[in-house]
Scaffold this motif. Sequence first.
Motif, PDB file in Angstrom:
ATOM      1  N   UNK A  17      57.958  41.554  53.957  1.00 43.90           N
ATOM      2  CA  UNK A  17      56.921  41.456  54.987  1.00 43.90           C
ATOM      3  C   UNK A  17      57.260  40.298  55.919  1.00 43.90           C
ATOM      4  N   UNK A  18      57.289  40.577  57.194  1.00 39.65           N
ATOM      5  CA  UNK A  18      57.532  39.539  58.183  1.00 39.65           C
ATOM      6  C   UNK A  18      59.012  39.327  58.450  1.00 39.65           C
ATOM      7  N   UNK A  19      59.297  38.344  59.292  1.00 40.04           N
ATOM      8  CA  UNK A  19      60.667  38.020  59.709  1.00 40.04           C
ATOM      9  C   UNK A  19      61.278  36.986  58.782  1.00 40.04           C
ATOM     10  N   UNK A  23      62.172  33.283  60.038  1.00 36.88           N
ATOM     11  CA  UNK A  23      60.999  32.421  59.886  1.00 36.88           C
ATOM     12  C   UNK A  23      61.136  31.402  58.757  1.00 36.88           C
ATOM     13  N   UNK A  24      62.033  31.647  57.830  1.00 41.56           N
ATOM     14  CA  UNK A  24      62.153  30.767  56.665  1.00 41.56           C
ATOM     15  C   UNK A  24      63.340  29.816  56.879  1.00 41.56           C
ATOM     16  N   UNK A  25      63.091  28.494  56.853  1.00 42.51           N
ATOM     17  CA  UNK A  25      64.177  27.525  57.021  1.00 42.51           C
ATOM     18  C   UNK A  25      65.246  27.697  55.936  1.00 42.51           C
ATOM     19  N   UNK A  26      66.479  27.372  56.280  1.00 49.00           N
ATOM     20  CA  UNK A  26      67.606  27.579  55.357  1.00 49.00           C
ATOM     21  C   UNK A  26      67.384  26.910  54.005  1.00 49.00           C
ATOM     22  N   UNK A  27      66.916  25.665  53.984  1.00 44.48           N
ATOM     23  CA  UNK A  27      66.691  24.968  52.714  1.00 44.48           C
ATOM     24  C   UNK A  27      65.685  25.719  51.847  1.00 44.48           C
ATOM     25  N   UNK A  31      66.107  27.938  48.105  1.00 43.60           N
ATOM     26  CA  UNK A  31      65.217  27.765  46.953  1.00 43.60           C
ATOM     27  C   UNK A  31      64.497  29.064  46.605  1.00 43.60           C
ATOM     28  N   UNK A  32      64.064  29.789  47.637  1.00 43.39           N
ATOM     29  CA  UNK A  32      63.357  31.052  47.420  1.00 43.39           C
ATOM     30  C   UNK A  32      64.272  32.074  46.762  1.00 43.39           C
ATOM     31  N   UNK A  33      65.508  32.155  47.222  1.00 44.66           N
ATOM     32  CA  UNK A  33      66.463  33.090  46.629  1.00 44.66           C
ATOM     33  C   UNK A  33      66.750  32.718  45.175  1.00 44.66           C
ATOM     34  N   UNK A  34      66.879  31.428  44.891  1.00 45.54           N
ATOM     35  CA  UNK A  34      67.104  30.985  43.511  1.00 45.54           C
ATOM     36  C   UNK A  34      65.903  31.339  42.625  1.00 45.54           C
ATOM     37  N   UNK A  60      53.310  33.703  59.286  1.00 40.56           N
ATOM     38  CA  UNK A  60      53.552  32.635  60.258  1.00 40.56           C
ATOM     39  C   UNK A  60      52.279  31.872  60.603  1.00 40.56           C
ATOM     40  N   UNK A  61      51.134  32.538  60.616  1.00 40.13           N
ATOM     41  CA  UNK A  61      49.873  31.869  60.935  1.00 40.13           C
ATOM     42  C   UNK A  61      49.523  30.851  59.858  1.00 40.13           C
ATOM     43  N   UNK A  62      49.627  31.254  58.609  1.00 40.99           N
ATOM     44  CA  UNK A  62      49.298  30.366  57.499  1.00 40.99           C
ATOM     45  C   UNK A  62      50.468  29.476  57.094  1.00 40.99           C
ATOM     46  N   UNK A  63      51.640  29.752  57.668  1.00 35.47           N
ATOM     47  CA  UNK A  63      52.866  29.014  57.332  1.00 35.47           C
ATOM     48  C   UNK A  63      53.128  29.060  55.835  1.00 35.47           C
ATOM     49  N   UNK A  64      53.118  30.279  55.298  1.00 32.71           N
ATOM     50  CA  UNK A  64      53.353  30.453  53.867  1.00 32.71           C
ATOM     51  C   UNK A  64      54.451  31.480  53.624  1.00 32.71           C
ATOM     52  N   UNK A  65      55.159  31.269  52.544  1.00 33.36           N
ATOM     53  CA  UNK A  65      56.139  32.223  52.045  1.00 33.36           C
ATOM     54  C   UNK A  65      55.646  32.649  50.674  1.00 33.36           C
ATOM     55  N   UNK A  66      55.566  33.951  50.468  1.00 32.52           N
ATOM     56  CA  UNK A  66      55.126  34.478  49.183  1.00 32.52           C
ATOM     57  C   UNK A  66      56.273  35.250  48.551  1.00 32.52           C
ATOM     58  N   UNK A  67      56.541  34.959  47.302  1.00 36.00           N
ATOM     59  CA  UNK A  67      57.497  35.730  46.511  1.00 36.00           C
ATOM     60  C   UNK A  67      56.759  36.151  45.261  1.00 36.00           C
ATOM     61  N   UNK A  68      56.715  37.455  45.028  1.00 42.04           N
ATOM     62  CA  UNK A  68      56.009  37.949  43.841  1.00 42.04           C
ATOM     63  C   UNK A  68      56.911  38.952  43.126  1.00 42.04           C
TER      64      UNK A  68
END
Length: 96
Positions: A17-19, A23-27, A31-34, A60-68
């Motif tokens: 979901x989303x870009x 939208x997600x900084x490299x650093x 971490x998200x991929x790990x 982007x509005x909430x500035x959150x990344x969700x991984x489930x």
Amino acid sequence: MPVVHPVLGFKPKITLIGSLDTAVPEQLSDDALATLRESLSNVVPNAEADAGDVLAGVDMTAKTLTIRVEDNGMGIVTPGGRNTGRDHLHLGGTPA
């Protein structure tokens, strides 16, 4: 994710979901991929699952990344009977 099926023994349903790529900084993406790899690597041996779903989304509005990562397994149960799977995946966010 061609590598996922041979390792897990099943192909999880993947929802993006989303870009995520912009939208997600490299650093954070590293971490998200790990985190995603670790979550998936635990699905079969620890949860004894044979099906699962992955959701990765950015708001982007909430500035959150969700991984489930959800599976149909039993989870990790401690000797006291407590399921601790989500307790091990907290990195500055809120486990769902």
